[in-house]
Design a protein around this motif. Structure first.
Motif, PDB file in Angstrom:
ATOM      1  N   THR A 165       7.840  10.289  12.683  1.00 25.50           N
ATOM      2  CA  THR A 165       7.641  11.260  13.540  1.00 25.50           C
ATOM      3  C   THR A 165       8.538  11.090  14.861  1.00 25.50           C
ATOM      4  OG1 THR A 165       5.702  11.985  14.939  1.00 25.50           O
ATOM      5  CG2 THR A 165       5.975   9.486  14.650  1.00 25.50           C
ATOM      6  N   SER A 166       8.459  12.490  15.839  1.00 29.57           N
ATOM      7  CA  SER A 166       9.299  12.235  16.824  1.00 29.57           C
ATOM      8  C   SER A 166       8.579  11.706  17.905  1.00 29.57           C
ATOM      9  CB  SER A 166       9.561  13.690  17.037  1.00 29.57           C
ATOM     10  OG  SER A 166       8.503  14.549  17.361  1.00 29.57           O
ATOM     11  N   ARG A 167       7.251  11.394  17.765  1.00 31.72           N
ATOM     12  CA  ARG A 167       6.471  10.951  19.187  1.00 31.72           C
ATOM     13  C   ARG A 167       5.798   9.587  18.724  1.00 31.72           C
ATOM     14  NH1 ARG A 167       5.202  15.256  23.021  1.00 31.72           N
ATOM     15  NH2 ARG A 167       6.193  16.987  22.262  1.00 31.72           N
ATOM     16  N   ASP A 168       5.639   8.787  19.779  1.00 31.47           N
ATOM     17  CA  ASP A 168       4.915   7.696  19.631  1.00 31.47           C
ATOM     18  C   ASP A 168       3.365   7.549  19.555  1.00 31.47           C
ATOM     19  OD1 ASP A 168       4.238   7.689  22.407  1.00 31.47           O
ATOM     20  OD2 ASP A 168       5.605   6.335  22.985  1.00 31.47           O
ATOM     21  N   GLN A 169       2.809   6.474  19.562  1.00 34.04           N
ATOM     22  CA  GLN A 169       1.270   6.595  19.589  1.00 34.04           C
ATOM     23  C   GLN A 169       0.605   7.233  20.436  1.00 34.04           C
ATOM     24  OE1 GLN A 169       3.260   4.005  19.357  1.00 34.04           O
ATOM     25  NE2 GLN A 169       2.380   2.461  20.878  1.00 34.04           N
ATOM     26  N   ASN A 170       1.386   7.278  21.581  1.00 37.48           N
ATOM     27  CA  ASN A 170       0.807   7.830  22.835  1.00 37.48           C
ATOM     28  C   ASN A 170       1.226   9.397  22.863  1.00 37.48           C
ATOM     29  OD1 ASN A 170      -0.371   5.437  23.885  1.00 37.48           O
ATOM     30  ND2 ASN A 170       1.722   4.742  24.257  1.00 37.48           N
ATOM     31  N   GLY A 171       1.717   9.806  22.228  1.00 40.02           N
ATOM     32  CA  GLY A 171       2.022  11.355  22.050  1.00 40.02           C
ATOM     33  C   GLY A 171       3.457  11.446  23.019  1.00 40.02           C
ATOM     34  N   VAL A 172       4.017  10.583  23.378  1.00 39.83           N
ATOM     35  CA  VAL A 172       5.396  10.579  23.973  1.00 39.83           C
ATOM     36  C   VAL A 172       6.571  10.802  22.957  1.00 39.83           C
ATOM     37  CG1 VAL A 172       6.903   9.484  26.050  1.00 39.83           C
ATOM     38  CG2 VAL A 172       4.305   9.476  25.990  1.00 39.83           C
ATOM     39  N   TYR A 173       7.555  11.359  23.369  1.00 39.73           N
ATOM     40  CA  TYR A 173       8.828  11.429  22.372  1.00 39.73           C
ATOM     41  C   TYR A 173       9.384  10.128  22.429  1.00 39.73           C
ATOM     42  CZ  TYR A 173       9.016  16.347  22.007  1.00 39.73           C
ATOM     43  OH  TYR A 173       8.928  17.865  21.562  1.00 39.73           O
ATOM     44  N   ALA A 174       9.777   9.514  21.313  1.00 42.24           N
ATOM     45  CA  ALA A 174      10.426   8.448  20.861  1.00 42.24           C
ATOM     46  C   ALA A 174      11.907   8.355  21.402  1.00 42.24           C
ATOM     47  CB  ALA A 174      10.582   7.882  19.464  1.00 42.24           C
ATOM     48  N   ASP A 175      12.408   7.274  21.685  1.00 42.43           N
ATOM     49  CA  ASP A 175      13.735   7.102  22.289  1.00 42.43           C
ATOM     50  C   ASP A 175      14.883   8.240  21.892  1.00 42.43           C
ATOM     51  OD1 ASP A 175      12.877   5.401  24.073  1.00 42.43           O
ATOM     52  OD2 ASP A 175      13.681   3.751  23.300  1.00 42.43           O
ATOM     53  N   PRO A 176      14.948   8.126  20.457  1.00 42.43           N
ATOM     54  CA  PRO A 176      16.068   9.341  19.972  1.00 42.43           C
ATOM     55  C   PRO A 176      15.895  10.602  20.531  1.00 42.43           C
ATOM     56  CG  PRO A 176      15.269   7.938  18.078  1.00 42.43           C
ATOM     57  CD  PRO A 176      14.381   7.498  19.312  1.00 42.43           C
ATOM     58  N   TYR A 177      14.765  11.099  20.649  1.00 40.37           N
ATOM     59  CA  TYR A 177      14.505  12.646  20.944  1.00 40.37           C
ATOM     60  C   TYR A 177      14.428  12.643  22.421  1.00 40.37           C
ATOM     61  CZ  TYR A 177      13.206  11.615  16.422  1.00 40.37           C
ATOM     62  OH  TYR A 177      13.188  11.259  14.888  1.00 40.37           O
ATOM     63  N   ARG A 178      14.095  11.580  23.322  1.00 40.33           N
ATOM     64  CA  ARG A 178      14.313  11.295  24.630  1.00 40.33           C
ATOM     65  C   ARG A 178      15.994  11.677  25.106  1.00 40.33           C
ATOM     66  NH1 ARG A 178      10.579   9.825  28.098  1.00 40.33           N
ATOM     67  NH2 ARG A 178      11.798   8.363  29.233  1.00 40.33           N
ATOM     68  N   LEU A 179      16.745  10.722  24.285  1.00 36.98           N
ATOM     69  CA  LEU A 179      18.120  10.824  24.457  1.00 36.98           C
ATOM     70  C   LEU A 179      18.576  12.515  24.230  1.00 36.98           C
ATOM     71  CD1 LEU A 179      20.883   9.756  24.650  1.00 36.98           C
ATOM     72  CD2 LEU A 179      20.867   9.142  22.357  1.00 36.98           C
ATOM     73  N   ALA A 180      17.990  12.883  23.021  1.00 36.94           N
ATOM     74  CA  ALA A 180      18.559  14.331  22.790  1.00 36.94           C
ATOM     75  C   ALA A 180      18.375  15.549  23.836  1.00 36.94           C
ATOM     76  CB  ALA A 180      17.845  14.993  21.555  1.00 36.94           C
ATOM     77  N   ARG A 181      17.133  15.286  24.349  1.00 36.33           N
ATOM     78  CA  ARG A 181      16.641  15.931  25.555  1.00 36.33           C
ATOM     79  C   ARG A 181      17.381  15.747  26.701  1.00 36.33           C
ATOM     80  NH1 ARG A 181      13.357  14.918  30.094  1.00 36.33           N
ATOM     81  NH2 ARG A 181      11.774  16.525  30.825  1.00 36.33           N
ATOM     82  N   THR A 182      17.701  14.711  27.151  1.00 40.43           N
ATOM     83  CA  THR A 182      18.526  14.165  28.263  1.00 40.43           C
ATOM     84  C   THR A 182      19.851  14.795  28.246  1.00 40.43           C
ATOM     85  OG1 THR A 182      17.274  12.427  28.632  1.00 40.43           O
ATOM     86  CG2 THR A 182      19.466  12.609  29.693  1.00 40.43           C
ATOM     87  N   LEU A 183      20.531  14.630  26.950  1.00 41.39           N
ATOM     88  CA  LEU A 183      21.928  15.243  26.836  1.00 41.39           C
ATOM     89  C   LEU A 183      21.842  16.785  26.750  1.00 41.39           C
ATOM     90  CD1 LEU A 183      23.051  12.706  23.682  1.00 41.39           C
ATOM     91  CD2 LEU A 183      23.868  13.037  26.030  1.00 41.39           C
ATOM     92  N   THR A 184      20.934  17.396  26.291  1.00 48.33           N
ATOM     93  CA  THR A 184      20.721  18.993  26.541  1.00 48.33           C
ATOM     94  C   THR A 184      20.997  19.254  27.907  1.00 48.33           C
ATOM     95  OG1 THR A 184      19.616  18.940  24.410  1.00 48.33           O
ATOM     96  CG2 THR A 184      19.391  20.811  25.835  1.00 48.33           C
ATOM     97  N   LEU A 185      20.143  18.766  28.789  1.00 43.98           N
ATOM     98  CA  LEU A 185      20.075  19.028  30.128  1.00 43.98           C
ATOM     99  C   LEU A 185      21.438  18.848  30.736  1.00 43.98           C
ATOM    100  CD1 LEU A 185      18.360  19.683  32.480  1.00 43.98           C
ATOM    101  CD2 LEU A 185      17.782  17.099  32.782  1.00 43.98           C
ATOM    102  N   PHE A 186      21.905  17.725  30.421  1.00 42.45           N
ATOM    103  CA  PHE A 186      23.300  17.521  30.905  1.00 42.45           C
ATOM    104  C   PHE A 186      24.322  18.590  30.472  1.00 42.45           C
ATOM    105  CE2 PHE A 186      22.735  12.760  31.350  1.00 42.45           C
ATOM    106  CZ  PHE A 186      22.011  12.777  32.532  1.00 42.45           C
ATOM    107  N   ALA A 187      24.273  18.817  29.062  1.00 41.30           N
ATOM    108  CA  ALA A 187      25.464  19.723  28.558  1.00 41.30           C
ATOM    109  C   ALA A 187      25.163  21.208  29.074  1.00 41.30           C
ATOM    110  CB  ALA A 187      25.162  19.985  26.919  1.00 41.30           C
TER     111      ALA A 187
END
Length: 288
Positions: A165-187
């Motif tokens: 899954t892309s999210r953890d047990q709390n419904g928050v994106y796991a680290d790989p997807y948080r990285l993808a999100r952040t890199l998109t913002l920077f890019a």
């Protein structure tokens, strides 16, 4: 743009309904939401919709999400819909800026064939759907004048990674997807195009959608994609600068205009410098 609503390209009923959704843009989908045996029908339906909707004076911007360049379907998609004059094309599974350049060349040919304005069709790239793409996020700057936005996707990326899954047990994106999100913002900011947040798939969870929108706005995203018309009003509300935010931004801009040589200016007990001015100018631009 604040809200971009995905609509299956093979459903005339859903496309017509989407026009009244209040979304700033519609994404006519020829990719994930259309079964392989419905692709040809979806192109025909999308073309008919484009021809009718582009004539409407007050309408959202109209994008088409084609199939990825390596599927062998992208050319058929473009041939099928470009005569309808879409405002832009969403390119999925983008690996790097070279994919944007490749698509830009294809669009130029078809604009010429259809007697359309050269460079009139914009491109939004979905830049994080494969592991390979993550290593090329800096390649979009200067790739094409057509590039209008970058966005990211978690579901295809999780499939490519073999994740549960892309999210953890709390419904928050796991680290790989948080990285993808952040890199998109920077890019996106490096390329000087719109950073667009990904979809929130639980369309019945309005509180979760609002929280994710507010986090995206806080971090610098200027828009969010939607998968259901019911999500549009929340997205529009969150990504529209409030009257108070606009008023403060105007005060900051006016103050720097009044003292053009100043590096630092005091306002309401706070010391403001040039980054605050840039942020205020962005707020006023979004408010337009």
């Amino acid at each position: 743009m604040r809200s971009l609503l995905f609509v299956p390209g093979d459903s005339a009923r859903k496309l017509d309904k989407a026009l009244a959704s209040g979304a700033d843009a519609l994404i006519l989908d020829l990719e994930d939401s259309v079964a392989s045996d419905r692709k040809a029908a979806a192109r025909e339906t999308a073309l008919a919709f484009l021809r009718e909707a582009t004539a409407v004076a007050a309408r959202p911007r109209l994008f088409v999400r084609i199939n990825a360049l390596d599927t062998g379907l992208a050319d058929e998609d473009l041939d099928g819909v470009m005569a309808g004059g879409p405002d832009g094309v969403f390119l999925p599974k983008t690996i790097s800026g070279s994919d944007v350049q490749h698509l830009a060349a294809k669009l130029a040919v078809r604009e010429a064939e259809n007697g359309q304005q050269d460079g009139g069709v914009a491109i939004v790239a979905i830049a994080t759907e494969t592991a390979r793409s993550i290593f090329n996020m800096g390649s979009y700057a200067g790739a094409s004048h057509r590039l209008a936005g970058l966005t990211w996707g978690a579901e295809d990326l999780s499939a490519d990674l073999g994740a549960e899954t892309s999210r953890d047990q709390n419904g928050v994106y796991a680290d790989p997807y948080r990285l993808a999100r952040t890199l998109t913002l920077f890019a996106a900011n490096a390329a000087e195009v719109a950073p667009i947040d990904t979809v929130f798939t639980n369309f019945r969870d309005e509180a979760g959608l609002r929280a994710e929108c507010e986090a995206a706005r806080r971090d610098g995203f200027t828009a969010k994609m939607a998968i259901h018309p019911g999500q549009v009003s929340t997205i529009n509300e969150v990504f529209t600068p409030s009257a108070a935010a606009v008023a403060r931004a105007r005060r900051i801009v006016d103050l720097f205009d009044a003292y053009p040589g100043a590096g630092v200016i005091g306002l309401d007990g706070e010391m403001l410098d040039r980054p605050h001015l840039r942020r205020a100018l962005r707020t006023l631009d979004r408010a337009k």
